[in-house]
Write a protein that holds these residues in place. Structure first.
Motif, PDB file in Angstrom:
ATOM      1  N   VAL A  22     -21.659  17.780  26.144  1.00 35.96           N
ATOM      2  CA  VAL A  22     -21.297  17.699  24.729  1.00 35.96           C
ATOM      3  C   VAL A  22     -20.713  19.042  24.281  1.00 35.96           C
ATOM      4  CG1 VAL A  22     -22.132  17.249  22.388  1.00 35.96           C
ATOM      5  CG2 VAL A  22     -23.174  16.048  24.319  1.00 35.96           C
ATOM      6  N   LYS A  23     -19.472  18.990  23.798  1.00 33.37           N
ATOM      7  CA  LYS A  23     -18.837  20.224  23.317  1.00 33.37           C
ATOM      8  C   LYS A  23     -19.340  20.534  21.906  1.00 33.37           C
ATOM      9  CE  LYS A  23     -14.517  19.099  25.727  1.00 33.37           C
ATOM     10  NZ  LYS A  23     -14.647  17.609  25.774  1.00 33.37           N
ATOM     11  N   PRO A  24     -19.478  21.824  21.575  1.00 29.17           N
ATOM     12  CA  PRO A  24     -19.995  22.207  20.247  1.00 29.17           C
ATOM     13  C   PRO A  24     -19.239  21.525  19.100  1.00 29.17           C
ATOM     14  CG  PRO A  24     -19.785  24.142  21.638  1.00 29.17           C
ATOM     15  CD  PRO A  24     -19.224  23.002  22.422  1.00 29.17           C
ATOM     16  N   ALA A  25     -17.937  21.375  19.234  1.00 22.65           N
ATOM     17  CA  ALA A  25     -17.125  20.807  18.148  1.00 22.65           C
ATOM     18  C   ALA A  25     -17.424  19.331  17.900  1.00 22.65           C
ATOM     19  CB  ALA A  25     -15.643  20.996  18.448  1.00 22.65           C
ATOM     20  N   GLU A  26     -17.874  18.615  18.930  1.00 19.14           N
ATOM     21  CA  GLU A  26     -18.094  17.169  18.756  1.00 19.14           C
ATOM     22  C   GLU A  26     -19.562  16.811  18.514  1.00 19.14           C
ATOM     23  OE1 GLU A  26     -16.714  15.308  22.385  1.00 19.14           O
ATOM     24  OE2 GLU A  26     -18.264  16.274  23.582  1.00 19.14           O
ATOM     25  N   LEU A  27     -20.425  17.816  18.521  1.00 16.95           N
ATOM     26  CA  LEU A  27     -21.854  17.579  18.339  1.00 16.95           C
ATOM     27  C   LEU A  27     -22.138  16.916  16.983  1.00 16.95           C
ATOM     28  CD1 LEU A  27     -24.684  18.184  19.545  1.00 16.95           C
ATOM     29  CD2 LEU A  27     -24.634  20.330  18.274  1.00 16.95           C
ATOM     30  N   PRO A  28     -22.882  15.791  16.983  1.00 20.93           N
ATOM     31  CA  PRO A  28     -23.223  15.155  15.698  1.00 20.93           C
ATOM     32  C   PRO A  28     -24.065  16.102  14.825  1.00 20.93           C
ATOM     33  CG  PRO A  28     -23.714  13.684  17.534  1.00 20.93           C
ATOM     34  CD  PRO A  28     -23.409  15.021  18.125  1.00 20.93           C
ATOM     35  N   LYS A  29     -23.682  16.205  13.552  1.00 23.64           N
ATOM     36  CA  LYS A  29     -24.402  17.087  12.629  1.00 23.64           C
ATOM     37  C   LYS A  29     -25.124  16.285  11.539  1.00 23.64           C
ATOM     38  CE  LYS A  29     -22.446  21.121  14.123  1.00 23.64           C
ATOM     39  NZ  LYS A  29     -21.444  20.644  15.097  1.00 23.64           N
ATOM     40  N   THR A  30     -24.762  14.998  11.412  1.00 28.38           N
ATOM     41  CA  THR A  30     -25.377  14.134  10.392  1.00 28.38           C
ATOM     42  C   THR A  30     -25.680  12.773  11.020  1.00 28.38           C
ATOM     43  OG1 THR A  30     -23.281  13.152   9.708  1.00 28.38           O
ATOM     44  CG2 THR A  30     -23.934  15.194   8.578  1.00 28.38           C
ATOM     45  N   TYR A  31     -26.499  11.982  10.324  1.00 29.73           N
ATOM     46  CA  TYR A  31     -26.788  10.628  10.820  1.00 29.73           C
ATOM     47  C   TYR A  31     -25.502   9.815  10.942  1.00 29.73           C
ATOM     48  CZ  TYR A  31     -31.731  11.641  10.345  1.00 29.73           C
ATOM     49  OH  TYR A  31     -32.980  12.193  10.511  1.00 29.73           O
ATOM     50  N   GLU A  32     -24.602  10.018   9.988  1.00 33.35           N
ATOM     51  CA  GLU A  32     -23.313   9.324   9.978  1.00 33.35           C
ATOM     52  C   GLU A  32     -22.522   9.603  11.265  1.00 33.35           C
ATOM     53  OE1 GLU A  32     -21.116   6.554   7.949  1.00 33.35           O
ATOM     54  OE2 GLU A  32     -23.075   7.347   7.347  1.00 33.35           O
ATOM     55  N   ASP A  33     -22.620  10.846  11.750  1.00 32.93           N
ATOM     56  CA  ASP A  33     -21.878  11.245  12.957  1.00 32.93           C
ATOM     57  C   ASP A  33     -22.281  10.448  14.201  1.00 32.93           C
ATOM     58  OD1 ASP A  33     -20.533  13.119  11.472  1.00 32.93           O
ATOM     59  OD2 ASP A  33     -21.657  14.859  12.221  1.00 32.93           O
ATOM     60  N   LEU A  34     -23.489   9.873  14.199  1.00 31.19           N
ATOM     61  CA  LEU A  34     -23.923   9.081  15.354  1.00 31.19           C
ATOM     62  C   LEU A  34     -23.110   7.793  15.479  1.00 31.19           C
ATOM     63  CD1 LEU A  34     -27.830   9.352  15.134  1.00 31.19           C
ATOM     64  CD2 LEU A  34     -26.292  10.650  16.618  1.00 31.19           C
ATOM     65  N   LEU A  35     -22.404   7.436  14.390  1.00 34.71           N
ATOM     66  CA  LEU A  35     -21.624   6.186  14.385  1.00 34.71           C
ATOM     67  C   LEU A  35     -20.209   6.398  14.940  1.00 34.71           C
ATOM     68  CD1 LEU A  35     -22.728   4.950  10.830  1.00 34.71           C
ATOM     69  CD2 LEU A  35     -23.805   4.471  13.042  1.00 34.71           C
ATOM     70  N   ASN A  36     -19.882   7.626  15.298  1.00 37.22           N
ATOM     71  CA  ASN A  36     -18.578   7.938  15.886  1.00 37.22           C
ATOM     72  C   ASN A  36     -18.401   7.160  17.195  1.00 37.22           C
ATOM     73  OD1 ASN A  36     -16.493   9.256  17.395  1.00 37.22           O
ATOM     74  ND2 ASN A  36     -16.816  11.125  16.214  1.00 37.22           N
ATOM     75  N   PRO A  37     -17.215   6.512  17.384  1.00 40.87           N
ATOM     76  CA  PRO A  37     -16.971   5.734  18.608  1.00 40.87           C
ATOM     77  C   PRO A  37     -17.209   6.539  19.893  1.00 40.87           C
ATOM     78  CG  PRO A  37     -15.153   5.464  17.052  1.00 40.87           C
ATOM     79  CD  PRO A  37     -16.090   6.446  16.431  1.00 40.87           C
TER      80      PRO A  37
ATOM     81  N   LYS B 211     -20.494   5.656  21.586  1.00 43.04           N
ATOM     82  CA  LYS B 211     -20.835   4.265  21.948  1.00 43.04           C
ATOM     83  C   LYS B 211     -21.317   4.216  23.408  1.00 43.04           C
ATOM     84  CE  LYS B 211     -19.549  -0.436  21.210  1.00 43.04           C
ATOM     85  NZ  LYS B 211     -18.960  -1.300  20.218  1.00 43.04           N
ATOM     86  N   GLY B 212     -22.538   3.698  23.582  1.00 37.16           N
ATOM     87  CA  GLY B 212     -23.109   3.608  24.927  1.00 37.16           C
ATOM     88  C   GLY B 212     -23.505   4.947  25.532  1.00 37.16           C
ATOM     89  N   GLN B 213     -23.496   6.001  24.737  1.00 34.86           N
ATOM     90  CA  GLN B 213     -23.750   7.354  25.260  1.00 34.86           C
ATOM     91  C   GLN B 213     -25.077   7.948  24.793  1.00 34.86           C
ATOM     92  OE1 GLN B 213     -21.312   8.986  27.404  1.00 34.86           O
ATOM     93  NE2 GLN B 213     -20.875   6.804  27.400  1.00 34.86           N
ATOM     94  N   MET B 214     -25.875   7.144  24.064  1.00 37.67           N
ATOM     95  CA  MET B 214     -27.118   7.670  23.500  1.00 37.67           C
ATOM     96  C   MET B 214     -28.316   6.930  24.079  1.00 37.67           C
ATOM     97  SD  MET B 214     -26.046   7.953  19.505  1.00 37.67           S
ATOM     98  CE  MET B 214     -25.252   6.362  19.302  1.00 37.67           C
ATOM     99  N   MET B 215     -29.437   7.615  24.072  1.00 38.28           N
ATOM    100  CA  MET B 215     -30.656   7.007  24.585  1.00 38.28           C
ATOM    101  C   MET B 215     -31.817   7.340  23.656  1.00 38.28           C
ATOM    102  SD  MET B 215     -32.181   7.559  28.344  1.00 38.28           S
ATOM    103  CE  MET B 215     -33.008   6.162  29.091  1.00 38.28           C
ATOM    104  N   TRP B 216     -32.752   6.394  23.495  1.00 38.93           N
ATOM    105  CA  TRP B 216     -33.975   6.711  22.756  1.00 38.93           C
ATOM    106  C   TRP B 216     -35.155   5.938  23.296  1.00 38.93           C
ATOM    107  CZ3 TRP B 216     -33.061   4.876  16.964  1.00 38.93           C
ATOM    108  CH2 TRP B 216     -32.720   3.535  16.926  1.00 38.93           C
ATOM    109  N   SER B 217     -36.336   6.362  22.876  1.00 40.87           N
ATOM    110  CA  SER B 217     -37.573   5.765  23.362  1.00 40.87           C
ATOM    111  C   SER B 217     -38.007   4.632  22.444  1.00 40.87           C
ATOM    112  CB  SER B 217     -38.664   6.848  23.396  1.00 40.87           C
ATOM    113  OG  SER B 217     -39.919   6.236  23.625  1.00 40.87           O
ATOM    114  N   THR B 218     -38.591   3.601  23.026  1.00 40.13           N
ATOM    115  CA  THR B 218     -39.113   2.486  22.219  1.00 40.13           C
ATOM    116  C   THR B 218     -40.532   2.806  21.721  1.00 40.13           C
ATOM    117  OG1 THR B 218     -40.047   1.418  24.180  1.00 40.13           O
ATOM    118  CG2 THR B 218     -37.808   0.787  23.577  1.00 40.13           C
ATOM    119  N   SER B 219     -41.063   3.954  22.111  1.00 40.89           N
ATOM    120  CA  SER B 219     -42.437   4.327  21.781  1.00 40.89           C
ATOM    121  C   SER B 219     -42.677   4.362  20.278  1.00 40.89           C
ATOM    122  CB  SER B 219     -42.754   5.706  22.376  1.00 40.89           C
ATOM    123  OG  SER B 219     -43.744   6.350  21.612  1.00 40.89           O
ATOM    124  N   ARG B 220     -43.762   3.740  19.856  1.00 40.87           N
ATOM    125  CA  ARG B 220     -44.098   3.699  18.439  1.00 40.87           C
ATOM    126  C   ARG B 220     -44.446   5.091  17.909  1.00 40.87           C
ATOM    127  NH1 ARG B 220     -48.217  -0.173  15.163  1.00 40.87           N
ATOM    128  NH2 ARG B 220     -48.557   1.273  13.452  1.00 40.87           N
TER     129      ARG B 220
END
Length: 330
Positions: free
Chosen positions: A135-150, A153-162
């Motif tokens: 991830v280049k510094p310039a493209e790093l998401p800075k807001t929740y909205e930024d996570l919606l950038n195309p 897509k398919g490049q993020m991971m998260w845990s299902t843990s409660r």
């Protein structure tokens, strides 16, 4: 009961005299033994050489189950319970008692119970974790909205843990944006096809370090810091408001060593006790005790944190998990 709420000038003297007769104290905790429980035990016993701290470690549900079973059998073995869900579950079943500890006045309202049932030993902040090679510094998401950038897509991971995954992220979004806007945002996030895993937040960060995914959502910022300090290609990025939780601590209703228990609570909440957490690379809850790496706590790299209190987690946790299952897993 009365000793727990003592405010008189001779409070210290009463607690010390009572504790000398009791000789020990029993802690049930979810904190990591080698990293922090042993250093706390050493520091506390050095401060009070006439006391011995015994502890039992398990996850919050197991701690609560164990204490419920003991109380049903009228066996009162535990003095102090640490671990957010556990203390609140037990409080609701009437097995915790209110206490007063002088240092608690120094804590902000979100880190102590208004009724006096719990205080906080340490705090946690959930942020993005990312592979610095991918991830280049310039493209790093800075807001929740930024996570919606195309791009993501398919490049993020998260845990299902409660306890430390997608459900709390969802809770933070719904509380922050409101139900309607929050759900609209989450629908768009779902369309990003993030990868889901039952692994812990720590393990997901390790997959990002290994290059499996460039981005992890909802990891502990101190885990990223620890790995980065050890030379891994990783860093963390806050999205505000950052999801925050606290490790709460409280007093068992029929504590067998009530005086010693109060000395222990005083110690943990004091600046001296909080420095033990700091040295162990935990993030101290006390507002005046910085983290060892200062920017892990609010003020430097991020300002806004949304504390999900133990009560909110208990009341809304199922709702957020159900929403995640229904909207993201099916």
């Amino acid at each position: 009961e009365d000793d727990a709420l003592l405010k008189s000038a001779n409070r210290e003297k009463i607690l010390n005299e009572g504790a000398k007769k009791e000789g020990k104290i029993s802690l049930y905790t979810g904190l990591i033994v080698d990293q922090v429980v042993r250093p706390v035990k050493d520091a506390f016993e050095k401060e009070y050489p006439f006391l011995q701290l015994e502890f039992f470690r398990a996850n919050a549900e197991r701690l609560a189950q164990r204490m419920l079973a003991e109380y049903q059998a009228k066996r009162y073995e535990v003095d102090v319970i640490s671990g957010s869900a556990a203390a609140t579950i037990l409080q609701r079943t009437g097995l915790m008692q209110r206490f007063y500890s002088p240092p608690i006045a120094e804590y902000p309202p979100e880190l102590k119970d208004a009724k006096g049932f719990w205080g906080s030993t340490n705090v946690y902040f959930m942020t993005l974790g990312y592979n610095t090679r991918a991830v280049k510094p310039a493209e790093l998401p800075k807001t929740y909205e930024d996570l919606l950038n195309p791009r993501w897509k398919g490049q993020m991971m998260w845990s299902t843990s409660r306890g430390s995954g997608a459900p709390q992220f969802i809770g933070n979004i719904l509380l922050t944006m409101g139900q309607e806007s929050g759900k609209a945002y989450l629908r768009r996030l779902k369309a990003q096809n993030g990868s889901k895993s039952t692994a812990s937040a720590r393990q997901i960060l390790d997959l990002v370090i290994a290059g499996e995914y460039p981005l992890a959502i909802q990891i502990f910022n101190h885990h990223a810091y620890i790995s980065k300090a050890a030379g891994a290609p990783v860093d963390w990025q806050p999205l505000e408001p950052v999801t925050a939780t606290n490790n709460s601590i409280g007093l068992a209703k029929n504590a067998p060593h009530p005086h010693a228990a109060m000395l222990f609570l005083d110690f943990l909440l004091s600046k001296k006790g909080q420095r033990v957490f700091q040295a162990a690379n935990y993030l101290p809850a006390h507002p005046e005790i910085a983290a060892l790496q200062a920017d892990l706590k609010p003020g430097i790299r991020f300002k806004k944190a949304n504390y999900l209190s133990p009560e909110v987690l208990l009341d809304k946790g199922n709702e957020w998990s159900d929403y995640f299952e229904k909207e993201f897993l099916r």
